[in-house]
Design a protein around this motif. Structure first.
Motif, PDB file in Angstrom:
ATOM      1  N   HIS D 179       0.836  -1.212   0.000  1.00 52.31           N
ATOM      2  CA  HIS D 179       0.000   0.000   0.000  1.00 52.31           C
ATOM      3  C   HIS D 179       0.867   1.258   0.000  1.00 52.31           C
ATOM      4  CE1 HIS D 179      -4.176  -1.216   0.322  1.00 52.31           C
ATOM      5  NE2 HIS D 179      -3.863  -2.151   1.193  1.00 52.31           N
ATOM      6  N   ASP D 180       1.966   1.199   0.723  1.00 50.44           N
ATOM      7  CA  ASP D 180       2.838   2.368   0.813  1.00 50.44           C
ATOM      8  C   ASP D 180       3.634   2.563  -0.472  1.00 50.44           C
ATOM      9  OD1 ASP D 180       2.026   2.652   3.555  1.00 50.44           O
ATOM     10  OD2 ASP D 180       3.314   0.928   3.963  1.00 50.44           O
ATOM     11  N   PHE D 181       3.989   1.446  -1.099  1.00 52.88           N
ATOM     12  CA  PHE D 181       4.670   1.567  -2.396  1.00 52.88           C
ATOM     13  C   PHE D 181       3.719   2.224  -3.405  1.00 52.88           C
ATOM     14  CE2 PHE D 181       7.129  -2.444  -1.022  1.00 52.88           C
ATOM     15  CZ  PHE D 181       8.126  -1.686  -0.460  1.00 52.88           C
ATOM     16  N   ASP D 182       2.458   1.801  -3.364  1.00 52.49           N
ATOM     17  CA  ASP D 182       1.490   2.438  -4.261  1.00 52.49           C
ATOM     18  C   ASP D 182       1.331   3.914  -3.918  1.00 52.49           C
ATOM     19  OD1 ASP D 182      -0.707   2.388  -6.276  1.00 52.49           O
ATOM     20  OD2 ASP D 182      -1.853   3.005  -4.514  1.00 52.49           O
ATOM     21  N   MET D 183       1.253   4.195  -2.617  1.00 53.12           N
ATOM     22  CA  MET D 183       1.104   5.592  -2.177  1.00 53.12           C
ATOM     23  C   MET D 183       2.300   6.427  -2.639  1.00 53.12           C
ATOM     24  SD  MET D 183      -0.738   7.822  -0.596  1.00 53.12           S
ATOM     25  CE  MET D 183      -2.028   6.647  -0.238  1.00 53.12           C
ATOM     26  N   ALA D 184       3.476   5.856  -2.539  1.00 51.06           N
ATOM     27  CA  ALA D 184       4.689   6.565  -2.955  1.00 51.06           C
ATOM     28  C   ALA D 184       4.610   6.935  -4.434  1.00 51.06           C
ATOM     29  CB  ALA D 184       5.918   5.690  -2.695  1.00 51.06           C
ATOM     30  N   ARG D 185       4.230   5.981  -5.275  1.00 55.15           N
ATOM     31  CA  ARG D 185       4.118   6.254  -6.717  1.00 55.15           C
ATOM     32  C   ARG D 185       3.020   7.293  -6.970  1.00 55.15           C
ATOM     33  NH1 ARG D 185       2.042   2.538  -9.701  1.00 55.15           N
ATOM     34  NH2 ARG D 185       3.158   3.090 -11.600  1.00 55.15           N
ATOM     35  N   TYR D 186       1.921   7.151  -6.242  1.00 55.37           N
ATOM     36  CA  TYR D 186       0.781   8.055  -6.422  1.00 55.37           C
ATOM     37  C   TYR D 186       1.135   9.482  -6.027  1.00 55.37           C
ATOM     38  CZ  TYR D 186      -3.791  10.110  -5.191  1.00 55.37           C
ATOM     39  OH  TYR D 186      -4.893  10.935  -5.062  1.00 55.37           O
ATOM     40  N   LEU D 187       1.738   9.630  -4.845  1.00 52.87           N
ATOM     41  CA  LEU D 187       2.012  10.985  -4.347  1.00 52.87           C
ATOM     42  C   LEU D 187       3.094  11.678  -5.165  1.00 52.87           C
ATOM     43  CD1 LEU D 187       1.957  10.493  -0.468  1.00 52.87           C
ATOM     44  CD2 LEU D 187       0.152  11.417  -1.928  1.00 52.87           C
ATOM     45  N   MET D 188       4.107  10.915  -5.556  1.00 53.63           N
ATOM     46  CA  MET D 188       5.254  11.533  -6.221  1.00 53.63           C
ATOM     47  C   MET D 188       5.033  11.665  -7.720  1.00 53.63           C
ATOM     48  SD  MET D 188       7.311  12.233  -3.732  1.00 53.63           S
ATOM     49  CE  MET D 188       9.068  12.273  -4.067  1.00 53.63           C
ATOM     50  N   GLY D 189       4.110  10.899  -8.272  1.00 55.16           N
ATOM     51  CA  GLY D 189       3.928  10.948  -9.721  1.00 55.16           C
ATOM     52  C   GLY D 189       5.213  10.564 -10.434  1.00 55.16           C
ATOM     53  N   SER D 190       5.941   9.623  -9.852  1.00 52.00           N
ATOM     54  CA  SER D 190       7.246   9.219 -10.402  1.00 52.00           C
ATOM     55  C   SER D 190       7.494   7.774  -9.982  1.00 52.00           C
ATOM     56  CB  SER D 190       8.343  10.143  -9.857  1.00 52.00           C
ATOM     57  OG  SER D 190       9.614   9.775 -10.362  1.00 52.00           O
ATOM     58  N   GLU D 191       8.221   7.042 -10.842  1.00 49.15           N
ATOM     59  CA  GLU D 191       8.464   5.637 -10.536  1.00 49.15           C
ATOM     60  C   GLU D 191       9.577   5.452  -9.517  1.00 49.15           C
ATOM     61  OE1 GLU D 191       6.690   3.091 -11.411  1.00 49.15           O
ATOM     62  OE2 GLU D 191       5.378   4.227 -12.766  1.00 49.15           O
ATOM     63  N   VAL D 192       9.441   4.410  -8.713  1.00 52.44           N
ATOM     64  CA  VAL D 192      10.507   4.007  -7.801  1.00 52.44           C
ATOM     65  C   VAL D 192      11.565   3.271  -8.620  1.00 52.44           C
ATOM     66  CG1 VAL D 192      11.078   2.519  -5.838  1.00 52.44           C
ATOM     67  CG2 VAL D 192       8.964   3.869  -5.832  1.00 52.44           C
ATOM     68  N   THR D 193      12.832   3.612  -8.422  1.00 51.13           N
ATOM     69  CA  THR D 193      13.909   2.985  -9.207  1.00 51.13           C
ATOM     70  C   THR D 193      14.796   2.075  -8.374  1.00 51.13           C
ATOM     71  OG1 THR D 193      15.326   4.897  -8.801  1.00 51.13           O
ATOM     72  CG2 THR D 193      14.009   4.921 -10.819  1.00 51.13           C
ATOM     73  N   GLN D 194      14.781   2.270  -7.066  1.00 51.59           N
ATOM     74  CA  GLN D 194      15.674   1.484  -6.207  1.00 51.59           C
ATOM     75  C   GLN D 194      15.106   1.477  -4.793  1.00 51.59           C
ATOM     76  OE1 GLN D 194      20.391   1.376  -6.298  1.00 51.59           O
ATOM     77  NE2 GLN D 194      19.748   2.984  -4.921  1.00 51.59           N
ATOM     78  N   VAL D 195      15.394   0.421  -4.043  1.00 48.32           N
ATOM     79  CA  VAL D 195      14.946   0.349  -2.646  1.00 48.32           C
ATOM     80  C   VAL D 195      16.060  -0.197  -1.764  1.00 48.32           C
ATOM     81  CG1 VAL D 195      12.481   0.037  -3.136  1.00 48.32           C
ATOM     82  CG2 VAL D 195      13.965  -1.973  -2.971  1.00 48.32           C
ATOM     83  N   PHE D 196      15.992   0.182  -0.502  1.00 49.32           N
ATOM     84  CA  PHE D 196      16.875  -0.411   0.498  1.00 49.32           C
ATOM     85  C   PHE D 196      16.056  -0.612   1.769  1.00 49.32           C
ATOM     86  CE2 PHE D 196      19.587  -0.159   4.228  1.00 49.32           C
ATOM     87  CZ  PHE D 196      20.475  -1.195   3.958  1.00 49.32           C
ATOM     88  N   VAL D 197      16.242  -1.767   2.404  1.00 47.81           N
ATOM     89  CA  VAL D 197      15.433  -2.096   3.571  1.00 47.81           C
ATOM     90  C   VAL D 197      16.293  -2.394   4.792  1.00 47.81           C
ATOM     91  CG1 VAL D 197      13.943  -3.888   4.558  1.00 47.81           C
ATOM     92  CG2 VAL D 197      13.453  -2.986   2.288  1.00 47.81           C
TER      93      VAL D 197
END
Lengths: 338, 338, 338, 338
Positions: D179-197
């Motif tokens: 849900h948060d990944f979707d929210m991130a894409r939605y709010l930023m209007g930009s694709e996620v390119t990399q992640v670190f956990v």
């Protein structure tokens, strides 16, 4: 729906009738919307069609329908008292919009009819069913603020109603402040014994020409020794302002306005957030559902209603005293009225 | 310090004298604390030693000191008017704690002496110098809320003062509400024309036995047509409650309380945050600095003071009208007093 | 001042030196400002004159003054370690601004000198003395949120410093985030064991050309098993943004920003309130007083200081690990550094 | 209902199926609930009876019903992809709960079938329809915060789900953070390119034994150059914590939690207010209505859906990258996954 569902007819298909009809049809599982009636047949038909209910031009057919247990009276104020009496005589349980009437004679006749028929009556003071105010009442009633000393109510509309409405409204005290008088009695759990009003026409001179006020501060005295102040305005340009607080010997309970969202926008120029919800339809959406739901429960379970006929009468009396206070520029005891 | 520093003597080394002496000595670069005087020589000596100032038992030595340009009168209220007159005669600029006196005769004599001497006078209504209230005043004065309609002041102490203090305080209206009357005039930029009071003894019967009230709601009428309400309590157990709001034709300006920190503690049982700052010493720390700083600037720059003698007189008159209103249970016009 | 007052010399009359000198002179009754020193004689003289202290061009005279018990080192960062060693050798108790140095060798030499001399050392991590953060630490330390799980710090400046400053700053991690690394250790009461950084140049390409970042998100791992995230920006146009929160097994403690006033302006267009206080001078005014006051108490009462030399070293090490993480795009263990 | 009402069948009568069925039946005037299907015939019958819809044990009957235009797929996740394909083949417009599937193969097959059939598909990322998040998106999209720099999401459940659920959930990243990944894409209007956990098991060791995490901080990099951080916990004892903020070059947009009421209870011991709404059923009541309402509008008006198949696929890919990052303790590019 189960067979034990309470079958309801709605009388009046105007703004508030639409709300209650919709809520009965969709939000209250234990109620069934059977019929709607309005002298305006078009309004009645549209509303009935929307919720798959019978559409009637004459509410008498609702009173005659033996399968209907309860009615919601949402017609114009001048018809409330008469329909209450007829509905009581027909053995229907009654939900009646506020105010019951603008005269004590008609109110008393209506309440007597209800009493004689032994049917249930609930008056539409919906704000008692709002989660904010209910929480304050709960804190006060449970002694969480000690003995109440000061009540403060802010109650402001976003914009004045049309002058034509003002003229038949009964005046600001019976139309607008009446909700606050009810709220005062509800929150304090004590009767109002005296009122004093300072007021004026500040927003629109036409309101003054119509014999009404648009701005008022009302001081209240309660039987329990506490005092209170209500400030009313017909125009808070930032939206519907509905706040209360109670100060007591052991603390304070207060609520602020509900907002459409929690956003905060921080900029070079300042920090911006949302205005309160615009008006009662937006602000009290859920309290309309709750009040009807509790009425239906009272009917279904044969228990007392949450807002009685006496609760419907008292704020009218306070409103009359308030008007008298304003006119005579002096504190007026409630006992001077009735 | 530069030679242009304003040299000040503080008269009275009690609680408020200590505050002003400390602020003059450390927080106001353009002022110099030269001497402190108190009939209690011990108090005077301790305070003088703390800030490296002369310690005197008799304030006359301050008035006689030609190097001192200004005095801060922080002695007991009953001595204010007399010392104002003597200081004016000695050509000193005067900062005088509120109230100037409890009688209009003495106030008028004091103001006449100031006027005759042509010295500056500033009355210690420190709340005007608080950043919250100043911001509200600014919004109102700049038309940011349109034409003012309703003023609402909440002013509650955390706990009542000792009964011995109550007895000499002049009563709640001259001791406590006087600040709110000043705030009302300040925020609205308009004179109060009438008052009405509802009040009682709810906190401590001893306050009643001393002839005073501990809880009051005061309705105000303003020359500009607006109305207002002040609610006072001698006991808000959650701390010093100091809020104001002004509703106008184009919006509202409001301020809430200052807190010792912004923490929020979220738990299974609810969300907790800090109480308001305890009382005026904590809450108005900076406003005491600001008022003295502006007084010094007025003296140094030969400009008008921010709180004039007339500003010191008006709230006393309103307070007298408020007491009369309570006693006679009717609205009282300010013109009935003076 | 009493004879037991702690006599202090301030070394460095720049921005932070002025703050400490003023606080020692006026806000801390148990300290006396004896002298100030700066290679810039004008700066030294102005500051000395302002607070009636000796003005010196060479700090050696402070170290030689046997009546001075403590020094506040407020000179440029590259001189800290050397002066710490000299002051320690001279037997002075030391308050030293952060960071002690940008290299571990010099830091360790300074700490060894302090240790050998047996003098007290406090590092200027002033935020620990802020009432907001102190409240969060208190809640965490007292178990009021259970076992800590997640730390979240937001730390954003209102505007980037000049590029010339950036070039000698040691980089964002040693100049800006170092405060957050200290805060992390303080709030969690646990050592940081690993860091990972994502960052970039988003505000000003010149910052990138100077070899630095202006925006960063740092992930932290703690010895107690918790994790944390710090987000930094050199430019929050709405003001200095300084928030922290700690989530634990039994709740959360969080603080928001301090504002210049509590005003709310409600209009047709929205509801406006004040921006956070502009920058550290406004935001941390009281924490600068508190840290110096506690240092003076430590000296006066011969108790341990609140921010030790080890507390000054640890954030530097974390900052070095953070920079390495960013350069190598991988999590870096603190043990890789030192 | 008018003849143009969209006729809908709901597949799956579990918790989320009940919500959508009720909303379609009562809250969306332009939709008609025709039938509900569930392999559990009792669940299907109860739900159908409640809303006066056909109750089926086999969803095939819904796909065969030519009068039904749209389906809402609310069955278990492992059946989503298959039913999407069958529904597409049957020419139904599709609302499908998230996630489409846990494998990219099945997701791609489902999206290909939708594409081939030319039917509409909306994925159930309901939070996009919440008034808070929508307001933030609007501010970002309209440039009200300038160029985005930092995204911060806090997303915490009030309590972990049962271990049996954890085992089939796909893990925290595909079940919760999705849900948060979707929210991130939605709010930023930009694709996620990399992640670190960074993550761990802090709440319940059984979650670790089931091969999952209960606490995580995820760093995000976006195609537009911005960075972000998400902090997740399966247990915030004070309630469902759902906050986001976006810092940009010209300001910040942020939202806080929704509360059941606005009450503030001020006492000697502190100031208390309400916890956030408990969990998603309470918190996102209206967003469930809104998402279905917009889906119905898309079908009725033949416009694009607000959450496309690609929007359903992307967060799954990010979730896979997140898991890989955690396992390998390094930043993982989205392009490494798919």
């Amino acid at each position: 729906m189960t067979t034990s569902s309470v079958r309801v007819g709605v009388i009046g298909a105007g703004r508030i009738g639409k709300i209650h009809a919709g809520n009965i049809a969709t939000r209250i599982p234990s109620a069934t919307l059977v019929a709607v009636a309005d002298v305006n047949a078009t309004a009645s038909e549209e509303l009935g069609a929307k919720w798959n209910a019978k559409a009637l031009a004459d509410y008498q057919a609702i009173l005659d329908d033996k399968t209907i247990q309860a009615v919601a009276i949402c017609s114009s104020t001048d018809t409330h008292a008469k329909i209450v009496q007829e509905a009581a005589a027909a053995g229907k349980h009654i939900f009646c919009e506020k105010p019951i009437d603008h005269t004590l004679e008609k109110i008393d006749a209506a309440l007597a009819a209800v009493n004689k028929a032994g049917v249930k009556l609930q008056i539409g003071f919906n704000r008692r069913f709002d989660s904010n105010f209910r929480k304050v009442r709960e804190l006060v009633a449970n002694g969480k603020i000690g003995k109440p000393h000061i009540l403060r109510i802010t109650s402001r509309d976003p914009a004045p109603p049309p002058i034509e409405y003002i003229k038949v409204s009964g005046g600001i005290f019976l139309d607008m402040t009446i909700h606050d008088f009810d709220m005062a009695r509800y929150l304090m759990g004590s009767e109002v014994t005296q009122v004093f009003v300072a007021g004026g026409v500040m927003i629109d001179p036409k309101i003054g020409e119509a014999g009404d006020l648009d701005t008022a501060i009302t001081t209240l005295w309660f039987a329990n020794g506490a005092i209170g102040t209500i400030d009313n305005s017909r125009q808070a340009v930032y939206g519907y302002d509905q706040r209360v607080e109670v100060l007591g010997s052991e603390g304070m309970a207060a609520v602020s306005n509900n907002l459409p969202d929690t956003h905060v926008h921080s900029t070079r120029d300042g920090v911006y957030s949302s205005k309160p919800l615009y008006f009662f339809l937006e602000r009290y959406t859920e309290s309309f559902v709750n009040e009807m739901s509790e009425f239906i429960e009272s009917v279904g379970n044969n228990t007392a209603t949450a807002v009685t006929g006496a609760d419907g009468r008292a704020p009218v009396v306070i409103g009359m005293a308030a008007l008298k206070s304003f006119k005579e520029n002096r504190p007026v005891k409630i006992s001077e009225i009735a």
